[in-house]
Scaffold this motif. Sequence first.
Motif, PDB file in Angstrom:
ATOM      1  N   GLN A 469       0.817  -1.205   0.000  1.00 36.20           N
ATOM      2  CA  GLN A 469       0.000   0.000   0.000  1.00 36.20           C
ATOM      3  C   GLN A 469       0.855   1.261   0.000  1.00 36.20           C
ATOM      4  O   GLN A 469       0.566   2.215  -0.736  1.00 36.20           O
ATOM      5  N   HIS A 658     -10.280  -8.317  -8.392  1.00 37.87           N
ATOM      6  CA  HIS A 658      -9.965  -7.537  -7.188  1.00 37.87           C
ATOM      7  C   HIS A 658      -8.508  -7.093  -7.206  1.00 37.87           C
ATOM      8  O   HIS A 658      -8.190  -5.978  -6.778  1.00 37.87           O
ATOM      9  N   SER A 662      -7.741  -3.260  -7.135  1.00 36.25           N
ATOM     10  CA  SER A 662      -7.115  -2.774  -5.901  1.00 36.25           C
ATOM     11  C   SER A 662      -6.086  -1.696  -6.205  1.00 36.25           C
ATOM     12  O   SER A 662      -5.888  -0.771  -5.403  1.00 36.25           O
TER      13      SER A 662
END
Length: 715
Positions: A469, A658, A662
């Motif tokens: 992230q 996903h 993402s």
Amino acid sequence: MARDAEGGSGTRGTPQKYDPTFKGPIYDRGCTDVVCCVLLVLAIVGYVIVGVVAWTHGDPRKVIYPTDSRGQFCGQQGTPNENKPFLFYFDIVKCASPLVLLEFQCPTTQICVSRCPDRYLTYLGAYSAGSPGDLEYYRQFCVPGFRNLRKSPIEVLKDKECPAMLIPSTPLARRCFPAVHAKKGVIMVGNETTYDDGHGRRRNVTELLEGAKKANVVLEARQLAMKIFEDYTVSWYWIIIGLVIAMVVSFIFIVLLRYLAGIMVWVMIVMVILVLGYGIFHCYMEYAKLKGEAGSDISLKDLGFQTDLRVYLHLRQTWLAFMIILCIVEVVIVLLLIFLRKRILIAIALIKEASRAVGHIMMSLLFPLCTFFLLCLCIAYWASTAVFLSTSNEAIYKVFNETACQFSGRTCEPETFNTSNVTKACPDAQCLFAFYGGETAYHKYLIVFQFYNVFMFFWLANFVIALGQVTLAGAFASYYWAFKKPDDMPAFPLFSSFGRALRYHTGSLAFGSLLLAIVQVIRVTLEYLDHRLKAADNKFAKFLLGCLKCCFWCLEKFIKFLNRNAYIMIAVYGTNFCTSARNAFFLLMRNIIRVAVLDKVTDFLFFLGKLLIVGSVGILAFFFFTHRIKLVQDTAPPLNYYWVPILTVIVGSYLIAHGFFSVYGMCVDTLFLCFCEDLERNDGSPERPYYMSPELSEILLKGSLEPSKSADSQG
């Protein structure tokens, strides 16, 4: 302006002159949360030590191979039992349940055999018939080393050298279970309803079920598992093709989103509505087609659970339930689209900006593969360490006997058992392998090592996710804070961001992932306590436990939300975790309306995109595996349960979609947070210009710029 941001929130809103040589607030920084970094390194070192100790003492063969009464493995290569892969029980009636068998605690002699018995036979019958073939067949189910076929049957059975009877059996988990089946409601073993127990008595086969209760359910589960396995063996390549199609469709969708964001979003919305509408139409047609057919009006409650799930598709109630669920989903989506129609236009602008950012950093689409690889390493290390820890115990032997004995259940040593006082006090007692355990200091702390293994798995897994992230956030932040896009961006933004995260912010990532790991371990502990209390009748304890589970679930969701935004602030400003979390939280609270109606609308649109991809690939898989596509009707493999490959393709397609979305989700969250920060620090004047692109400011600032223009004209 941006350099002042590195000092924290105390300088927010301070007017500063634009510096054309400055490339954004993401470069000048120092190490943060060093203490947590040191703790993580020490924890990893300790984790490696635990793994080495586990690998030294553990023996996975205890999981792979069954163990006989002498503690020897069945079917292990290089041993006398190499060609004897199955475990045979002398008297399975003495076993309480299959669970006891799987835990190696059945109070009867157990030996390794090359095959399970396939006929009814008693030792007395084989000996009395005098047939060398029957005795030779019987001998393979006697203890190793038994050779004296002339020995009296009474002495053989007394010394427990051979079983009193043989029963037709089938292997299950490498153990010989009675071949129990039901024929017209009658429980049978082989083709018999009774059997000779080897002592001259006829007994009903239902007594075998009392000794191995639930064996029928286990066998049905085995048959279901075998059919599912067969379906996978004949359809695996088609499943891979379906997943490849999902990957290609996802990639094409993302690429089209890069150039045609507005059109693709509206196409996606319309397609989702059409796909759901077709699902409703198909369910109604199936529901109407079953009208009047025999057995179609049986309720799901009356039918109960069936291992063959195709049975449910012949019930009208099943299709009615599907139709109602799809109708509810369709209505909810349509209402949300009606009420959010204006905000969708703003969300599309944000998605367009995210598409431009992704377009300049195309490697970001492949970065989730790196995160996935690191997560696989964490899972593999945790699983292998757990297996070695669980197999670190030593073989424990206990005294088993049929009559009352004061030594029953005590530990014993097979080597000295025959010369001990136990055999004198209890002549029928045996020293048999019971389970794996230990009394040393290492064995006493095994539960601590297992707990540490679980805790470190959560910590490292969350750290890997946090690293992914922060890397993506830093790369997309370098795009936003580049005043001249893309000229002011670094040459390799993704790799630069990855290097900054590891070099400066390992401690901050360790801090955030540690908080989340602690909460997750507490949740796992609560789930374990809930499992243990299921049999208890303490309603207050169950209520309290339910409240705690709910609270910690909410806490975990909040920490994940806070961590995600804190990592963005870390990537942008390089502050420590607590400062970043505080700044991110209050920044979002000051823009709570934008968060609710803009950021979450984009999440909803991305969810519709995933739903469209999964629905499209799922429908294609449904028509293919049910032989409804005439062009490839003969190509589809014959299946026991066509829902097996269909569900596999659907779940795999969702995970693939996903993974692609993402990246977009992290991009949108980063740009949104940077946008909010940009609004607070700058006013769009030549002295303090916005860093956002003109396209983004045209949509997002349209409402706020018009009042200022009118005020200027009046002046």
